[in-house]
Design an enzyme around this catalytic site. Structure first.
Site, short mmCIF file in Angstrom:
data_model
loop_
_atom_site.label_atom_id
_atom_site.label_comp_id
_atom_site.label_asym_id
_atom_site.label_seq_id
_atom_site.Cartn_x
_atom_site.Cartn_y
_atom_site.Cartn_z
N SER A 123 -97.69 -53.16 84.84
CA SER A 123 -96.66 -53.81 85.64
C SER A 123 -97.05 -53.86 87.12
O SER A 123 -97.80 -53.01 87.62
CB SER A 123 -95.33 -53.06 85.50
OG SER A 123 -95.46 -51.71 85.92
N GLN A 125 -96.18 -52.96 90.61
CA GLN A 125 -95.40 -51.78 90.95
C GLN A 125 -95.81 -51.22 92.30
O GLN A 125 -96.82 -51.61 92.90
CB GLN A 125 -95.58 -50.71 89.87
CG GLN A 125 -97.04 -50.28 89.68
CD GLN A 125 -97.21 -49.37 88.48
OE1 GLN A 125 -97.47 -48.17 88.65
NE2 GLN A 125 -97.09 -49.92 87.27
N HIS A 127 -95.12 -47.13 94.48
CA HIS A 127 -94.57 -45.79 94.35
C HIS A 127 -93.94 -45.38 95.68
O HIS A 127 -94.51 -45.63 96.74
CB HIS A 127 -95.66 -44.80 93.95
CG HIS A 127 -96.38 -45.20 92.70
ND1 HIS A 127 -95.74 -45.31 91.48
CD2 HIS A 127 -97.67 -45.54 92.48
CE1 HIS A 127 -96.62 -45.69 90.56
NE2 HIS A 127 -97.79 -45.84 91.15
N LYS A 150 -95.85 -40.36 94.64
CA LYS A 150 -96.85 -40.53 93.59
C LYS A 150 -98.05 -41.33 94.11
O LYS A 150 -98.39 -42.39 93.59
CB LYS A 150 -96.24 -41.25 92.37
CG LYS A 150 -97.10 -41.20 91.12
CD LYS A 150 -96.50 -42.06 90.01
CE LYS A 150 -97.39 -42.09 88.79
NZ LYS A 150 -96.93 -43.04 87.77
N GLU A 152 -101.89 -42.24 94.24
CA GLU A 152 -102.84 -42.15 93.14
C GLU A 152 -104.16 -42.82 93.51
O GLU A 152 -104.22 -43.66 94.41
CB GLU A 152 -102.27 -42.76 91.85
CG GLU A 152 -101.77 -44.17 91.99
CD GLU A 152 -100.91 -44.62 90.81
OE1 GLU A 152 -100.44 -43.76 90.03
OE2 GLU A 152 -100.67 -45.82 90.67
N LYS A 255 -90.00 -53.22 81.08
CA LYS A 255 -89.24 -52.06 81.55
C LYS A 255 -88.29 -52.44 82.68
O LYS A 255 -88.27 -53.58 83.15
CB LYS A 255 -90.21 -50.95 82.01
CG LYS A 255 -91.07 -50.38 80.90
CD LYS A 255 -91.97 -49.28 81.43
CE LYS A 255 -92.85 -48.69 80.33
NZ LYS A 255 -93.75 -47.62 80.84
#
Length: 377
Positions: A123, A125, A127, A150, A152, A255
């Protein structure tokens, strides 16, 4: 997935209460976007590390989780350790984290280490930062399950594609001005059709004209800080992140989509795709080690390339718990403090307590490739 411990696992010598170095059996996530069967790097690592694992040819093997996350707590592969999982062991032995890490992160392992095998796009996205994460968790705990940020980092194992950050404005304008009927090969036409075949009718397919398309070769990395829009498209990578599940999604997903929050939080600063490649720095102490040290305290990653000419190699101690993944090569590892001997091969995963070192006695003709996640405060 305990498997044949003598082939790629633990051969202990003597007893002892605390065993600061031990092998792990790690959780697999079968998300629908993952590569299927033995096309997946995750599946290949599983079978190499444990010959008893049965890989289903039509099932996706998307992620390997190496850490102590509640949704995928690694199993300890040494039956003389009373705790069954890494999370339980750390809770009972918090000093294994190292003093600074233990105090900074309240006795928790601050990172989650992963391998991803991406077949269809993840997706679109971003964070949240810690402040927004706490707010979202308080308001919508069903969608944002914790109060942590988050950040990454992804390091390519195979050629890897992703979207990351907004393109320079002139690039966006040139895409929008492409005339109907003209050749679209320079306008990501093939990628648009591929994403549309994966997510028919999803308006998120058009984000390829606003976000940078980043292509990584093995060993290259990209860092995804707070509020950075991104999506992984295809390929295999190792990934490390702060231990969180908070994701704000906007498209290419069935989602929950939170467009309002995403639009409010995003970093809209335009930058070229070349700026999204995060450099590794060769260690001054060990020329075989390349360090990816992002601008967050939660984690760092080391890529360790041991040439075939070296037959005895020391995995140096650091003042942090770490997790070691073998991508290539075989060796026998010894740790004086653990009074143990470990046979390591492709797919082996080790937990190493803070301030512990391991001697590797290499037996492979092609050297070794290892990745090590830790916290360099």
């Amino acid at each position: 997935m305990i498997g044949d411990l003598l082939l790629c696992g633990y051969r202990g010598r003597g007893a002892g209460a605390a065993r600061p170095v031990f092998p792990l059996s790690c959780a697999v996530q079968n998300y629908s976007w993952g590569k299927v069967g033995l096309e997946s790097e995750v599946a290949k690592l599983l079978t190499s590390g444990d010959p008893l694992v049965q890989i289903q040819p039509d099932r996706p093997y998307a992620e390997l989780w190496m850490g102590a996350h509640p949704r995928g707590d690694a199993i300890i592969r040494d039956n003389r350790i009373p705790q069954k999982t890494l999370g339980q062991w750390i809770a009972d032995n918090p000093a294994c984290l190292g003093t600074k890490v233990k105090d900074t992160f309240q006795g928790q392992l601050p990172f989650l280490f992963k391998v991803l095998s991406v077949d269809t796009a993840l997706s679109i996205q971003a964070h949240p930062n810690k402040e927004l994460a706490a707010k979202l968790h308080a308001q919508f705990p069903e969608h944002y399950p914790d109060a942590n940020h988050k950040p990454e980092m992804a390091i390519a194992l195979t050629p890897f594609e992703g979207l990351c950050g907004f393109r320079p404005v002139e690039e966006i304008v040139s895409f929008l001005q492409t005339e109907e009927g003209k050749d679209t090969s320079g306008s990501n036409g093939e990628l648009l059709l591929r994403l549309h075949s994966q997510y028919p009718g999803d308006i998120g397919c058009f984000t390829i004209y606003f976000l940078n398309l980043v292509k990584l070769e093995p060993g290259e990395a990209m860092f995804l800080g707070a509020n950075e829009p991104h999506a992984y498209l295809r390929g295999d990578c190792v990934e490390c992140m702060a231990c969180s599940d908070n994701t704000v999604r906007a498209g290419l997903t069935p989602k929950f989509i939170d467009v309002l929050t995403l639009c409010e939080m995003l970093n809209y600063t335009p930058a070229p795709s070349s700026s999204k490649i995060f450099p590794a720095v060769q260690s001054q102490l060990d020329p075989n080690v390349y360090v990816y040290d992002p601008p967050v305290p939660d984690f760092a990653i080391m890529r360790i390339e041991i040439p075939a000419s070296i037959k005895l190699y020391l995995i140096s101690a650091v003042d942090s718990a770490s997790i070691l993944l073998v991508i290539q090569g075989t060796a026998v590892g010894t740790s004086t403090a653990a009074a143990s001997e470990m046979s390591l091969c492709r797919g082996s995963v080790l937990f190493i307590s803070a301030n512990e070192s391991i001697s590797l006695h290499l037996s492979s003709p092609d050297g070794m490739l290892l990745f090590r996640a830790c916290c360099l405060l």
